[in-house]
Enzyme design. Sequence first.
Site, PDB file in Angstrom:
ATOM      1  N   HIS A  29      12.992 -30.345  33.180  1.00  0.00           N
ATOM      2  CA  HIS A  29      13.808 -31.549  33.351  1.00  0.00           C
ATOM      3  C   HIS A  29      15.284 -31.150  33.403  1.00  0.00           C
ATOM      4  O   HIS A  29      15.943 -31.067  32.360  1.00  0.00           O
ATOM      5  CB  HIS A  29      13.567 -32.519  32.197  1.00  0.00           C
ATOM      6  CG  HIS A  29      12.151 -32.986  32.081  1.00  0.00           C
ATOM      7  ND1 HIS A  29      11.763 -34.255  32.464  1.00  0.00           N
ATOM      8  CD2 HIS A  29      11.031 -32.365  31.627  1.00  0.00           C
ATOM      9  CE1 HIS A  29      10.459 -34.391  32.249  1.00  0.00           C
ATOM     10  NE2 HIS A  29       9.999 -33.261  31.735  1.00  0.00           N
ATOM     11  N   HIS A 260      15.188 -36.043  37.420  1.00  0.00           N
ATOM     12  CA  HIS A 260      14.678 -36.203  36.053  1.00  0.00           C
ATOM     13  C   HIS A 260      13.711 -35.102  35.653  1.00  0.00           C
ATOM     14  O   HIS A 260      13.998 -34.338  34.720  1.00  0.00           O
ATOM     15  CB  HIS A 260      13.999 -37.564  35.913  1.00  0.00           C
ATOM     16  CG  HIS A 260      13.753 -37.990  34.495  1.00  0.00           C
ATOM     17  ND1 HIS A 260      12.978 -37.260  33.613  1.00  0.00           N
ATOM     18  CD2 HIS A 260      14.177 -39.064  33.793  1.00  0.00           C
ATOM     19  CE1 HIS A 260      12.941 -37.874  32.449  1.00  0.00           C
ATOM     20  NE2 HIS A 260      13.664 -38.971  32.535  1.00  0.00           N
ATOM     21  N   GLU A 409       5.093 -48.472   9.342  1.00  0.00           N
ATOM     22  CA  GLU A 409       4.286 -47.281   9.063  1.00  0.00           C
ATOM     23  C   GLU A 409       4.718 -46.079   9.904  1.00  0.00           C
ATOM     24  O   GLU A 409       4.821 -44.956   9.410  1.00  0.00           O
ATOM     25  CB  GLU A 409       2.801 -47.568   9.304  1.00  0.00           C
ATOM     26  CG  GLU A 409       2.187 -48.576   8.339  1.00  0.00           C
ATOM     27  CD  GLU A 409       2.298 -50.008   8.834  1.00  0.00           C
ATOM     28  OE1 GLU A 409       1.702 -50.899   8.207  1.00  0.00           O
ATOM     29  OE2 GLU A 409       2.983 -50.228   9.858  1.00  0.00           O
ATOM     30  N   ASP A 467     -11.585 -57.719   3.128  1.00  0.00           N
ATOM     31  CA  ASP A 467     -10.620 -57.711   4.229  1.00  0.00           C
ATOM     32  C   ASP A 467     -11.274 -57.423   5.573  1.00  0.00           C
ATOM     33  O   ASP A 467     -10.684 -57.675   6.620  1.00  0.00           O
ATOM     34  CB  ASP A 467      -9.506 -56.694   3.964  1.00  0.00           C
ATOM     35  CG  ASP A 467      -8.400 -57.283   3.098  1.00  0.00           C
ATOM     36  OD1 ASP A 467      -8.367 -58.518   2.920  1.00  0.00           O
ATOM     37  OD2 ASP A 467      -7.572 -56.503   2.597  1.00  0.00           O
ATOM     38  N   HIS A 471      -9.599 -53.810   8.625  1.00  0.00           N
ATOM     39  CA  HIS A 471      -8.932 -52.987   7.622  1.00  0.00           C
ATOM     40  C   HIS A 471      -9.829 -51.869   7.077  1.00  0.00           C
ATOM     41  O   HIS A 471      -9.351 -51.018   6.331  1.00  0.00           O
ATOM     42  CB  HIS A 471      -8.463 -53.858   6.453  1.00  0.00           C
ATOM     43  CG  HIS A 471      -7.247 -54.669   6.759  1.00  0.00           C
ATOM     44  ND1 HIS A 471      -7.163 -55.489   7.854  1.00  0.00           N
ATOM     45  CD2 HIS A 471      -6.051 -54.785   6.104  1.00  0.00           C
ATOM     46  CE1 HIS A 471      -5.977 -56.087   7.865  1.00  0.00           C
ATOM     47  NE2 HIS A 471      -5.279 -55.676   6.819  1.00  0.00           N
TER      48      HIS A 471
END
Length: 661
Positions: A29, A260, A409, A467, A471
């Site tokens: 690149h 690019h 997360e 749950d 989950h």
Amino acid sequence: MVSRDKHDRMANAIRFLSMDAVEKANSGHPGLPMGAADIATVLFTRFLKFDPQRPDWPDRDRFVLSAGHGSMLLYSLLHLLGYEDMTMDEIRNFRQLGSKTAGHPEFGFAHGIETTTGPLGQGLGNSVGMALAERIMNARFGEGLVDHYTYVLAGDGCLMEGISQEAISLAGHLKLDKLVVFFDDNSISIDGPVSLADSTDQVARFAASGWNAFRIDGHDPDAIAQAIERAKESDRPTLIAAKTTIGFGAPTRAGTNKAHGSPLGAEEIAGARKALGWDAEPFTVPSDILDWWRLAGLRSSKERHAWEQRLADADAETRGEFERRVRGELPAALDEAFDAYKEKLAADAPKVATRKASEMALEVVNGAVPETIGGSADLTGSNNTKTSQSTPIKPDDYSGRYVYYGIREHGMAAAMSGMALHGGVIPYGGTFLCFTDYCRPSIRLAALMHQRVIYVMTHDSIGLGEDGPTHQPVEHLAALRVIPNLVVLRPADAVETAEAWQIALKSQAAPTVLALSRQNLPALRTSHVVENLSRRGAYELVGASGDDAKVSLFASGSEVEIAVAARKALENRGVAARVVSVPSMELFDQQSEDYRSGVVGDAPVRIAIEAGLRAGWNRFIGGDGIFIGMEGFGASAPAPDLYEHFGITAEAAVEAALARL
């Protein structure tokens, strides 16, 4: 001040080394190094604090090339500045097998590469962790020893990736004012103009996230310098949106996606040489320009020597603690603390979930290891990651030891890698095991970089119950176990959980996932043993009553108690059976062949029990062995009902063993 002509010639050295290397490799690149060369020249020659003679200087500024595809920008800089291991031969061997100049920067390949980047946005996420670690270390050791900046070069792609929002909002909230991000605002992506896919006002977005953000001309060295000075005066992290031309100097490809991600070609490079007045042959830097760059590489030498004197003048306790942390060594008293704690657990025999057992172990860890920095992605009470020592880290107060990461997360995992890369701290952070899906790209890069990062992943099976399948991790253990250089530990009781923490802390060259239960589990290790049995990955927990076992039962985590109950039932029927606890398949694979053969044994019936997929268990039971576990997604119900429903029971194991016998 540097004359414009001198600046241009120095920047052009970056451009043509990058062009030539990409052309020779026929891969790479060139556009970003050509477009961002002015930014890099100003930053590295006038502001960045570093010393190629001591590239690991703890108080150096960090530079993160988040847009890792533009790697020749960084490699060119390292060569020009005099890093000994970045020779011209390495530049010539760009993207070739065994070279230090990999397609994307790889941590550990060469000095000056602070992190592995390439997956866009990861470097930006790492930089937040680096900047946070700097503030934490500063709060502990003072500005005399810790006072440096983290600079980032990010592109449109980095800012389009979702992780970028998690990272910048956390940095803005924590007011990490020593974090400065250059946005290489060239308006081009591989497909074409960025406007094809995005119309975000990035300056407004960063400002809304609590940043100092503004625009400049990325080809004006005075504007670049003034922007850095302005960033240093801010009490917030700074985004400098530098408008640049991708492939700057290329006569027909500049400002287009054709600059690019592919070589420019001989004709285009010849045109660029003419346009920019560069007469040197490929891979040749005129001596006067190289001298200017090498002098820039020496710019911080006096500052580094002054820092070393300050460290030498510090009191012995401060100096020793700082050096220990930077080396990554654990306190000498840690093993003794673990041994005493394990002895207590064997006597007390607590029946607790391993997530709770982890919290109990962390109380010991955080008391003995002052550099641990914990956190959770908005699940502190569920992950049990906070202990009595875990005062929160706040904006303007970084003396705490706990980060409230919020529901971020991916950003959490990337930041923890950055903290580990910075050094001086040991990061751990928690969420549910199923949400390792959100963390996985960062976990993979931590493994690739050999970083000590500890992921506290609770609610590790259908045992989390009501749950439901959204989950309940089913495939996650198998998916994590196949990541190279990642240690997955799934302890069966409080003693194994303590041993898992001891292993994770000592794992200086690999990250660790702790897979922990929501449901309470009985104590299985009730006789104290000094040796960390879990470090072997698998070991015989309960032997057969006779000399020759007819059935070997292998299990991990919450299913070990099922294996123990099945063994008891088989023994009551006169069938000799043994139980092998398997906290870590990866650690087991590292053992000698003799040890592994002894643990697997030669019982005619071999059964593995785990509330996950079969993948990986054939190393213990073979292709014809019996697996008791999951074959699909879970369901919403109380945990005992689910184990019964899916047939993960001691009765099922007994019936399968008797049928096979």
